[in-house]
Each structure stands twice: as structure tokens, then as C-alpha cells.
Design an enzyme around this catalytic site. Structure first.
Site, mmCIF file in Angstrom:
data_model
loop_
_atom_site.group_PDB
_atom_site.id
_atom_site.type_symbol
_atom_site.label_atom_id
_atom_site.label_comp_id
_atom_site.label_asym_id
_atom_site.label_seq_id
_atom_site.Cartn_x
_atom_site.Cartn_y
_atom_site.Cartn_z
ATOM 1 N N GLU A 30 -4.379 1.852 -1.648
ATOM 2 C CA GLU A 30 -3.588 1.619 -2.864
ATOM 3 C C GLU A 30 -4.264 0.642 -3.820
ATOM 4 O O GLU A 30 -4.201 0.810 -5.044
ATOM 5 C CB GLU A 30 -2.185 1.112 -2.505
ATOM 6 C CG GLU A 30 -1.277 2.198 -1.928
ATOM 7 C CD GLU A 30 -1.538 2.489 -0.463
ATOM 8 O OE1 GLU A 30 -2.254 1.697 0.199
ATOM 9 O OE2 GLU A 30 -1.035 3.512 0.050
ATOM 10 N N HIS A 46 10.477 3.633 3.010
ATOM 11 C CA HIS A 46 10.451 4.765 2.077
ATOM 12 C C HIS A 46 11.687 4.734 1.187
ATOM 13 O O HIS A 46 12.164 5.767 0.754
ATOM 14 C CB HIS A 46 10.386 6.105 2.816
ATOM 15 C CG HIS A 46 9.175 6.286 3.680
ATOM 16 N ND1 HIS A 46 9.051 5.699 4.907
ATOM 17 C CD2 HIS A 46 8.037 6.986 3.475
ATOM 18 C CE1 HIS A 46 7.884 6.029 5.443
ATOM 19 N NE2 HIS A 46 7.246 6.814 4.601
#
Lengths: 327, 340
Positions: A60, A129
Site C-alpha cells: 500500500e 474489512h
């Protein structure tokens, strides 16, 4: 006008912008042949190829850091962080680098890029999530933070974000991807960043929300309408820069302000709105500025009973409205 | 930067350069050193609050930067990159106005600490303080160069301490996968502030790590300007021709403390510091050029006078410039009307 799901609006807007501007690239994890884990980039790889739709390694910080460099050298990257929960390895690149590049170079460099990320709970995503991460970034001058709630707004705001000359975080509530549909004009309209929308006019209580909570706020407003409570819902749409005037105008009219956000309450984005209302509309208030937000646990738990307990719901918002209206 | 019509002695010919190149390279090494020494004097005299130094790194920086194309290629440097920035187009005045953080300091208009150079005009990415972040910017610049077909090469530099950051791993991996036109330079001076390399790396050489990315890892004596030049030229040619990145580790020496706020005698012995002086690239390069007959007494005298003039001029200019107006401090958080 065509009815579109939230995710269709995003996908079509990405494709349209890439056709319009060859300097736009898309990069992220699984964004290529697979089209993203939610299919937000489905079809882009087939149309634009390997060079403009790049499957990255699971990195990321690199996704954001290389996007900064690509933006410096003439491209407009739209990068995807697969889940907002996974954005933290890139925090340094976003906050120390992207946000500060223009300021620290005295306008020598700009970083025109968009970071898209699905956020939010209610989809059995558990701690990693489901998070709402906006408050970490709305704190930072140099960043813009957008959270659309309708297909119409998603299209207009994504266009503006991509065409903006500064870094924009574009958070998409994943529960809305296929559950929210709406009319989307086929024109090349944009919605300027920093404009809130009054999505339900009313006179007694102002409810301020964004993302999925903007929908829940509308549902709650409908419920209490039967009880004779008139609610005005403001969907802020852009969190930074915030459209203070629309927020304050509504609160000055109703005298009561309830702020709804899915993130845990303490230090969340709604705290800033509460502070602004307290500072700038105090004389108009006819009750305490209140918040309905997530509980103080470090993430959304998985089991459905626990998740339901965590999530802000139309019921919880309606209760908050009733209490404030009765104050 | 090469004058293809000039004289070419055997030393210059051995690396494919001309005598005038060598003189100019020496000039940049000496100018960087003179500016650096002036910075310390100004700091100790109370004129500027902070110095971060490049002394000992200048030879590697000039040699490595030399093969890049100005206004075409890109550099993402770090806080010791004075000679790098000078070689790539910044002026002595630009370096010293950064020390004074004046309104007209081209790096940041006085917003950043000294040493955080940057110049859009010269394709030098603005330096920040979290280390190694710039590697990813250079990788992204190289990615854009490849996509846009510009033929540009992006080079980044940092110390061996910074090279341990995760951004280095993420960036090298990506650059290697896509064979990006990218060069990674580690200026290994043996210390991350106070911590010796043996406590920073489990391997003797940072270059060993290149194998993990499937790219060449080259070790070069950072006190040998022309060896640095040759290694860099090869890496840049490789990058430009589409063969991907190279890791160059230049073994340099840090002749000063980490910064003006550091006292290196606390963690380095007098013997070590004396020995390190032997690796100073400035006298080594000077002797090499004198022995080759490239740097004559006449040229050396002229250069010394030019450099003194440039450093004095830069000091005078920086001293005379005004502070930034706090009324401007809210500007350029975001793009203004002109879209920049």
C-alpha cells in the site's frame, strides 16, 4: 437519465475519465484482469491495457508513494486501496508526502491524485474489512476527503476529484456498492468538492451525515415524520473542505443538530462538525449538539449479533432525533 | 554536460570524458565543500540555526549525478545532497538561501528546515524528513516516464540507515518487476546518526540486497569520483534502455557530525575519525587530477577564486534576503486559481 448502482456509477466514471484524459492511470491490488475485489475497475484493463491499469504487489505504501511520483511526472493516478482498513501502511506517504508536497515546496510541486478506498461496516467484514478511516485524514491540511452517498454524487464528485490538482481521498461505502441505485445523468456534469446537499428539507431538527449514514438519516427522518417531527438532512458529501455554510444555515434554521457517523464516536469526524456548530451557531441552538456514532471498541466485530450491536441504524438515529426534538 | 570538442587526456579518456568534464566535476566537489564549510561557520556564528552536512559524500554525489541529463531526468535526493543538487543545476545562492530559510529560498520559501532541497525547475523532488519516502516518488516518476515514453531516468539517493525502511523494499520490488528506468543510490557512510552499519544491517553491503529483487547491486568506492561516474553511467544507460533498475552502493565517509545538533566524538573514536579523513574525496580527486595534468596550478587557483566568490556572494545574498511574510503562510496548502 439512467438508473445505476453505486458501483456502476464509479466504474463508468473511471472509464469515462480515462477515455477523456490519457494521463489517468489506475493502480492497485487486483484492479486489472479481475477488475477489483468489488469489480469497481472491471473492464478497465480490457479497454486500457497493462500500462494504464496496473496490478500492484501487496504494497500500500508503494501504491500511494509511486502515485505521488507519477503525479509529479505528468500523470493523474487514481489508485485503489483494496479496503480502507489497509490504508495505514500508506499513512506516511499520504500525510507526510502527498498532503505536504505543495506546501513544503512553496507551490513548486503539486500532487494531482485520487486514492479510492471502500470503507464501512454492515457487510460481515469484521475488524479489518469494515472500518471508517475518514477522521485520520480529514485532520490533515493538504488533503481533500470525499464520501459520496448516491450514484449521482459518486459520478459528479469522482470527476471533480480526478480533475482536482490536489490529493483526494475518495471513500466508498462498500455496503452501498450494489444496494444503492439511483438516476445518473449521461451528461459530463461535475459536483464541486466542498458542497453539501440538503437531501430532506425540514424545520425542527438538523441531521448531518455522509456515506451510508446519509441514507439511514433519510430513513430515520421518514420514520419520525409520522410522529410529527420535521427533520432536515444534510449530506456533507465532501468532508474536507467542509461546506460550513450549508451546515450552519440548516442549524440556524432548526436550532437543533444531530450528527451521525459510523466511526466510533470519540474524536470522530462528527466531533469537528459539533465543534463548528458550537462555535459558530451557539446563539441559535435550542438543545445540545448531539451525536449518534459507533461504540468505543477497536473495530467492528464479526458475529452478526455483535455487528448489529456496533452499527448505527435508522432506529438508533430515529431515537436520537426523538430525544433531541423533545429537548 | 560533456564538451566533445575539448582536450582528452588519458585519465578522461579512460572513463569516456574530456578534461574539461573532470575540471568541472572537481569544481562541483570543491564548491559543495566550500558551501558546506561556510554553513558550519554561519551556524557557529549564530547566523543560521541548523546545519546538515554532506562533507565526505560530495565526490560520490558529483560522479553519480554527472551522467544524468539536466532538465530531462529526475533526482529524488536526501538531506545530504548538496553536491547532487549543485551538479543537477541548483546554484550556490539556492543552497545558502535554504540555510537562512528566506522568502526567496527556491526549495521551500523558508518553510522547510535547511537541507530539504528541491527544485521543480531542475527536476529535483522536494526533500522531506521521514527517510526513504523519496524512493517511491522516484519509482513513480520512472513509472510515468515509461508510460509516457519520455526516455527519462529517475534516480534516488539516501543513506544506508534509510535503506532499511520498508518503502525501499516495496519500491525496489515494483521497479524491478516493471523494469522501470530507475537507479537506487545508497551513500553508505557507515552511520545512521550514531548507530554503526553493523547494527543497521545484517549483511556487510547494502548491495547484497539487490539480488533479492533480481537487479544488479554494484559497490563503488565513494571517494573515487570517476569510479562513481562510471558505475552511474552504466546504471543510467541500463535504465534508459529498458533493462530496469540498478542498486549502486557508494562507500563514502561522513566527515562531520550528523548535524549541527550532534556530537560525534561521543560515539566515534579519535582514531576512527582521523582514519576517515584519509577517505576525503576532495584531496583525493584533486591529487588524481593534478597527477594527470588536468588540474594545473593555474586552473586550481582560478577555481579557488571563483568558488570563494560564489560562496561569499551566496552568503551576502542570503544575509540580505527578507524572512517570509506570515501573511503568506496560508498559501499553497491547495492549488490556487492558476491550477498549480
Amino acid at each position: 437519465m439512467t438508473a445505476r448502482t453505486f458501483i456502476d456509477a464509479i466504474r463508468e466514471t473511471l472509464a469515462g475519465e480515462m477515455r477523456r484524459d490519457p494521463s489517468i492511470i489506475v493502480l492497485g491490488e487486483d484492479v486489472g484482469k479481475k477488475g477489483g475485489v468489488f469489480l469497481a475497475t472491471d473492464g478497465l484493463w480490457a479497454e486500457f491495457g497493462d500500462e494504464r491499469v496496473i496490478d500492484t504487489p501487496l504494497t500500500e505504501s508503494m501504491i500511494v508513494g509511486a502515485s505521488i511520483g507519477a503525479a509529479i511526472n505528468g500523470l493523474r493516478p487514481v489508485c485503489e486501496i483494496q479496503f480502507a482498513d489497509f490504508i495505514f501502511p500508506a499513512f506516511n506517504q499520504i500525510v507526510s508526502e502527498a498532503a505536504r508536497m505543495r506546501y513544503r515546496s512553496n507551490n513548486g510541486y503539486s500532487v494531482p491524485m485520487v486514492i479510492r478506498a471502500p470503507y464501512g461496516g454492515g457487510v460481515h467484514g469484521a475488524l479489518y474489512h469494515s472500518q471508517s478511516v475518514e477522521a485520520f485524514f480529514t485532520h490533515v491540511p493538504g488533503l481533500k476527503v470525499v464520501v459520496p452517498s448516491t450514484p449521482h454524487d459518486a459520478r459528479g464528485l469522482l470527476r471533480s476529484s480526478i480533475r482536482d490538482d490536489d490529493p483526494v481521498l475518495f471513500f466508498e461505502h462498500k455496503k452501498m456498492y450494489r444496494s444503492v441505485r439511483g438516476e445518473v445523468p449521461d451528461t459530463d456534469y461535475t459536483i464541486p468538492l466542498g458542497q453539501a446537499a440538503v437531501t430532506h428539507p425540514g424545520s425542527q431538527v438538523t441531521v448531518i451525515a455522509y456515506g451510508l449514514m446519509a441514507h439511514y438519516a433519510l430513513e430515520a427522518a421518514d420514520r419520525v415524520a409520522d410522529e410529527g417531527i420535521s427533520v432536515e438532512v444534510v449530506d456533507v458529501r465532501t468532508l474536507r473542505p467542509l461546506d460550513r455554510e450549508t451546515v450552519l444555515e440548516s442549524v440556524r434554521k432548526t436550532g437543533k443538530c444531530l450528527i451521525v457517523y459510523e466511526d466510533n464516536k470519540f474524536g470522530g469526524y462528527g466531533a469537528e462538525i459539533a465543534a463548528i456548530v458550537a462555535e459558530e451557531a451557539f446563539d441559535y441552538l435550542d438543545g445540545p449538539v448531539t451525536r449518534i456514532a459507533g461504540p468505543e471498541v477497536p473495530g467492528v466485530p464479526y458475529n452478526h449479533a455483535l455487528e448489529d450491536w456496533f452499527m448505527v441504524s435508522p432506529d438508533k438515529i430515529a431515537d436520537g432525533i426523538r430525544q433531541l426534538a423533545a429537548y | 554536460m560533456t564538451d566533445r570538442t575539448g582536450k582528452q587526456g588519458s585519465l578522461a579518456a579512460s572513463v569516456g570524458l574530456y578534461d574539461d568534464d573532470l575540471v568541472q566535476m572537481y569544481r562541483y566537489v570543491a564548491l559543495a565543500r566550500a558551501l558546506d564549510e561556510r554553513m558550519w561557520i554561519l551556524n557557529r556564528a549564530g547566523r543560521i540555526p541548523f546545519v546538515i552536512s554532506g562533507q565526505g559524500h560530495e565526490g560520490a554525489q558529483v560522479g553519480i549525478t554527472w551522467p544524468l541529463e539536466r532538465h530531462q531526468d529526475w533526482i529524488a535526493p536526501f538531506y545530504r545532497s548538496i553536491a547532487t543538487c549543485l551538479t543537477f543545476g541548483m546554484e550556490a545562492r539556492d543552497i545558502l538561501t535554504a540555510q537562512y530559510a528566506t522568502a526567496l529560498d527556491p526549495s521551500s520559501g523558508g518553510r522547510q528546515m535547511p537541507g530539504h532541497y528541491g527544485s521543480h525547475e531542475h527536476n529535483i523532488v522536494s526533500v522531506s524528513s521521514p527517510v526513504a519516502t523519496q524512493l517511491l516518488h522516484a519509482v513513480g516518476i520512472a513509472l510515468a516516464a515509461k508510460i509516457r515514453g519520455t526516455g527519462q531516468v529517475a534516480l534516488t539517493t539516501m543513506g544506508e540507515g534509510s535503506s532499511n525502511q520498508g518503502d525501499v523494499h516495496e519500491g525496489l520490488n515494483f521497479a524491478a518487476i516493471h523494469k522501470l528506468p530507475f537507479v537506487f543510490v545508497v551513500e553508505n557512510n557507515g552511520y545512521a546518526i550514531s548507530v554503526p552499519a553493523a547494527r543497521q544491517l545484517a549483511v556487510a553491503d547494502v548491495a547484497d540486497r539487490a539480488a533479492g529483487y533480481g537487479i544488479p547491486g554494484v559497490i563503488v568506492d565513494g571517494s573515487d569520483v570517476l569510479a562513481c561516474y562510471a558505475a552511474s553511467r552504466e546504471a543510467i544507460e541500463r535504465a534508459r534502455s529498458g533493462d530496469g533498475p540498478t542498486l549502486i552502493e557508494a562507500k563514502v565517509t561522513r566527515l562531520t557530525a550528523h548535524s549541527s545538533d550532534d556530537q560525534q566524538t561521543k560515539y566515534r573514536s579519535a582514531e576512527e575519525l582521523a582514519a576517515e579523513r584519509e577517505r576525503d574525496p576532495l584531496p583525493l580527486f584533486r591529487s588524481q587530477l593534478e597527477e594527470a595534468g588536468v588540474l594545473t596550478e593555474e586552473i586550481a587557483t582560478r577555481l579557488a577564486a571563483e568558488i570563494k566568490l560564489a560562496v561569499d556572494d551566496a552568503t551576502d545574498v542570503a544575509e540580505a534576503q527578507v524572512d517570509p511574510d506570515p501573511a503568506t503562510a496560508m498559501r499553497f496548502v491547495y492549488a490556487e486559481d492558476d491550477g498549480r
